[in-house]
Enzyme design. Sequence first.
Site, PDB file in Angstrom:
ATOM      1  N   ILE A  68       0.822  -1.212   0.000  1.00 28.34           N
ATOM      2  CA  ILE A  68       0.000   0.000   0.000  1.00 28.34           C
ATOM      3  C   ILE A  68       0.850   1.253   0.000  1.00 28.34           C
ATOM      4  O   ILE A  68       0.316   2.362  -0.026  1.00 28.34           O
ATOM      5  CB  ILE A  68      -0.959   0.016   1.211  1.00 28.34           C
ATOM      6  CG1 ILE A  68      -0.170  -0.155   2.514  1.00 28.34           C
ATOM      7  CG2 ILE A  68      -2.026  -1.055   1.077  1.00 28.34           C
ATOM      8  CD1 ILE A  68      -1.015  -0.030   3.766  1.00 28.34           C
ATOM      9  N   GLY A  69       2.154   1.096   0.031  1.00 32.19           N
ATOM     10  CA  GLY A  69       3.013   2.265   0.015  1.00 32.19           C
ATOM     11  C   GLY A  69       4.473   1.866  -0.054  1.00 32.19           C
ATOM     12  O   GLY A  69       4.839   0.754   0.328  1.00 32.19           O
ATOM     13  N   VAL A  70       5.290   2.774  -0.546  1.00 32.92           N
ATOM     14  CA  VAL A  70       6.729   2.560  -0.619  1.00 32.92           C
ATOM     15  C   VAL A  70       7.407   3.858  -0.232  1.00 32.92           C
ATOM     16  O   VAL A  70       7.034   4.928  -0.717  1.00 32.92           O
ATOM     17  CB  VAL A  70       7.170   2.144  -2.040  1.00 32.92           C
ATOM     18  CG1 VAL A  70       8.673   1.912  -2.074  1.00 32.92           C
ATOM     19  CG2 VAL A  70       6.427   0.895  -2.488  1.00 32.92           C
ATOM     20  N   PHE A  88      12.349   4.043   3.686  1.00 35.72           N
ATOM     21  CA  PHE A  88      12.682   2.944   4.591  1.00 35.72           C
ATOM     22  C   PHE A  88      12.397   1.588   3.955  1.00 35.72           C
ATOM     23  O   PHE A  88      13.157   0.638   4.113  1.00 35.72           O
ATOM     24  CB  PHE A  88      11.880   3.112   5.884  1.00 35.72           C
ATOM     25  CG  PHE A  88      12.142   2.040   6.918  1.00 35.72           C
ATOM     26  CD1 PHE A  88      13.208   2.161   7.796  1.00 35.72           C
ATOM     27  CD2 PHE A  88      11.332   0.922   7.005  1.00 35.72           C
ATOM     28  CE1 PHE A  88      13.453   1.185   8.753  1.00 35.72           C
ATOM     29  CE2 PHE A  88      11.565  -0.058   7.947  1.00 35.72           C
ATOM     30  CZ  PHE A  88      12.629   0.079   8.829  1.00 35.72           C
ATOM     31  N   GLY A  89      11.304   1.469   3.244  1.00 38.45           N
ATOM     32  CA  GLY A  89      10.934   0.194   2.621  1.00 38.45           C
ATOM     33  C   GLY A  89       9.475   0.175   2.231  1.00 38.45           C
ATOM     34  O   GLY A  89       8.799   1.203   2.200  1.00 38.45           O
ATOM     35  N   LYS A  90       8.976  -1.012   1.937  1.00 35.87           N
ATOM     36  CA  LYS A  90       7.591  -1.178   1.510  1.00 35.87           C
ATOM     37  C   LYS A  90       6.664  -1.280   2.715  1.00 35.87           C
ATOM     38  O   LYS A  90       7.059  -1.721   3.794  1.00 35.87           O
ATOM     39  CB  LYS A  90       7.443  -2.435   0.646  1.00 35.87           C
ATOM     40  CG  LYS A  90       8.174  -2.358  -0.682  1.00 35.87           C
ATOM     41  CD  LYS A  90       7.954  -3.619  -1.502  1.00 35.87           C
ATOM     42  CE  LYS A  90       8.674  -3.529  -2.846  1.00 35.87           C
ATOM     43  NZ  LYS A  90       8.491  -4.743  -3.659  1.00 35.87           N
ATOM     44  N   ASP A 139      10.381  15.695   9.463  1.00 39.71           N
ATOM     45  CA  ASP A 139       9.902  15.262   8.149  1.00 39.71           C
ATOM     46  C   ASP A 139       8.394  15.478   8.039  1.00 39.71           C
ATOM     47  O   ASP A 139       7.643  14.591   7.630  1.00 39.71           O
ATOM     48  CB  ASP A 139      10.250  13.788   7.898  1.00 39.71           C
ATOM     49  CG  ASP A 139      10.200  13.425   6.419  1.00 39.71           C
ATOM     50  OD1 ASP A 139      10.257  14.342   5.575  1.00 39.71           O
ATOM     51  OD2 ASP A 139      10.095  12.226   6.104  1.00 39.71           O
TER      52      ASP A 139
END
Length: 839
Positions: A489-491, A494-496, A607
């Site tokens: 659902i997202g990338v 940091f990672g998937k 961030d």
Amino acid sequence: MGGEKFRFLFWVSSISSLICLCYGYVPVNNYLINCGSPTNLTETGRVFISDKLASNHLTSPNEILAAASNRNSVPDIYQTARIFTGISKYTFSVARGRHWIRLHFSPFQYQNFQMTSAKFSVSSQTHVLLSDFTAKSKLMKEYSLNLTTDRLELTFTPSANSFAFVNALEVVSVPDTLISIDPSIAGRPGTFQGLSRQALETVYRVNMGGPRVTPNNDTLSRIWEPDSEFLIEKNLVKIVSKISSVVYVPGYATEETAPRNVYGTCSEINSGDNPTSSFNATWDFEVEAGFKYFLRFHFCDIVSRALNELYFNLYVDSMMVVQDLDLSSYLSNTLSGAYFMDYVTESAKVSNRIRVSIGPSVTVRTTYPKAILNGLEIMKMNNSKSQLSTGTFLSGASSSTRKKNVGMIVGVTVGCLIALVAFGGFLILFKKRGKGKDGHHSKSWIPLSTTNGTTTPDSNVTTTSNSSYRIPLAAIKEATNSFDESRVIGVGGFGKVYKGALQDGTKVAVKRGNPKSQQGLAEFRTEIEMLSQFRHRHLVSLIGYCDESSEMILVYEYMENGTLKSHLYGSNLPTLSWKQRLEICIGSARGLHYLHTGDSKPVIHRDVKSANILLDEKLMAKVADFGLSKTGPDLDQTHVSTAVKGSFGYLDPEYFRRQQLTEKSDVYSFGVVMFEVLCARPVIDPTLPREMVNLAEWAMKWQKKGQLEEVIDQSLKGKIVADSLRKFGETVEKCLADYGVDRPSMGDVLWNLEYALQLQEPVVVDGDDDDDDNSTNMIGELPLRFNDYNKNHGGGETSVNVSGDGKGRFEEEDSSVGDDVSGVSMSQVFSQLVKSEGR
């Protein structure tokens, strides 16, 4: 005898295609099947053979040949179809190498078979091409497979209580050189390794500036569609056509790469005679999320009169992939030379759009700004499970095999349960041993507390039993179906991030990091340390983590409505009202205000951006992703000296210049988010004219003119009370001050946002109101005196006399953790780290 006749007809088919084209590539294999027809026919200059004659290539439990009763408006190959009521297979002898696989579908009614309701899958030995597929209208699906054996099997598998069909199919060799070089990665340095092993599905093949190209005008029988329907602003380009001037330079593009009809036409930005014009032309394509995409750009400078006249930039999804492209220098000083460039999207697409833009160079000046694009191919790449479709794929296992599989699943499940119980006992023992002689945890790693909400003496860290435990890797794999790519659902950097569900049904977002990344390890530790310290309704909640087998996995509660960013632009989600946007800003400001004031030292998020603000099912906002967070300065210090980190477009310029971090850096980033909320556009968009590329700079110009209403989201036009907009604009302007000392605190920002909300829609406080106590608009009556920082000459911190503690904390946020989450079940407070860009 039948086989010899079949081979002869295919030989005739190949020769007829060659005669029609008069030149070009001759495929080694050229199987063209007219399915369900008793006769052969010629279509687009090629002979399609009846699959009655090709019966030795087909294995099917039933012989159902369907013919349409009245279909004069469709080509001949779509007049008939082969229907499959059970698992059926076409088998072909092939030469090894890359092949086109083209499947033709055009549904019609035949006896009791209504083909528009057929649901089925199609697969080769190595890849799933279609899953849960239903054809509602005439279409052709084209795939490119690199075959590594001398046998190709195409299996049609009907879904339960359904059937499959196909009107025609093609298996045709393509030159090995067509897709052979590892492409660049769009948006960052490096190349994609292993493209030759990828199966590809053609999603778009577009002829910029030219008409539709049909198979009989392409040496590889491809179809190229015009680009007009994909252009966002058609008046920004003009069409150029000089087909006769195309030159194929040896060693570069060939007739097989793309035909002259593609290279000889282009869409050129329509700058007219204005040498100072600066804008981009953009094409928008709808794609399926969850896959990487291979993009091939075709260029041929047919607009210049001499060498080195054309310099332009190429963008993919607002990322510059080529700067100052000079085609003549690439082609050994050849004008009108055919050239192509290949790129692969960096990660699986989260959104369902790909945008391609061209624009003139901003660093190399020419007489008139120019930019061109001749052609574009977009191909979907198979995922890690060798799928080009993410539906449910039914294999051809027999009933006895399925029973064995059920037994195996039951056995494995019981075994896993026993293993989990044993692991739980081991975990308790391990945590007891993990403490030092003084009872504290080892300093080499800081596991989450298991003290059921108590505070450890050494750290003043308050945690709850819902989020303070390690989760076994086996449980996480079960929750995510072994990190199924279809659940991504997202990338992010940091990672998937995967959507999953724990055994008790709790929906979770699982963020899996790259164990080889040193930056990832630092973010992993920071995230756990930060989220184990704080519990607040407007901060993302951590359920647990896993550090087995060099894995770095964080598990969060799932947030139903995803990111704030996805609700502002880049998706088809419903538009947010101004009141909803203000409430989201207020909730986010509350979370950041708590970080800045809620402990002995402030915590700086570092961030802050719309992709890190998540929304639950009631659109309540929560701040997420603390991987870059930093503990703020001591009382006797003004800042923390640290390397600059953050996201481009949101970064505090003072922090960037001086590398000195304060809470005011978060305030600046939040100001950018506020403009993003108001204008509903990306903070950096290189596809726009130069003065509009940077949102903060562009919107600030209008704010200083007193005309902020000129740049607001079109859906909000006439719906914002003037005083509310004025207060909102003044707040953003102070947030974006060049120097941190001139910016308000988050407490000041929060109060002014609540004021803007009351100016927009006054809240009537009713003791019998049954609304959820988490609703952001339940702010009560405002005090008689507001902390309006516009009257604060210093522009620095101002006290907020609410709780009387001198810290500017609200009573509801100064209460205990238990009070803070009262009335909210943990299943309602989902959180999801959907990351649409890296840092």
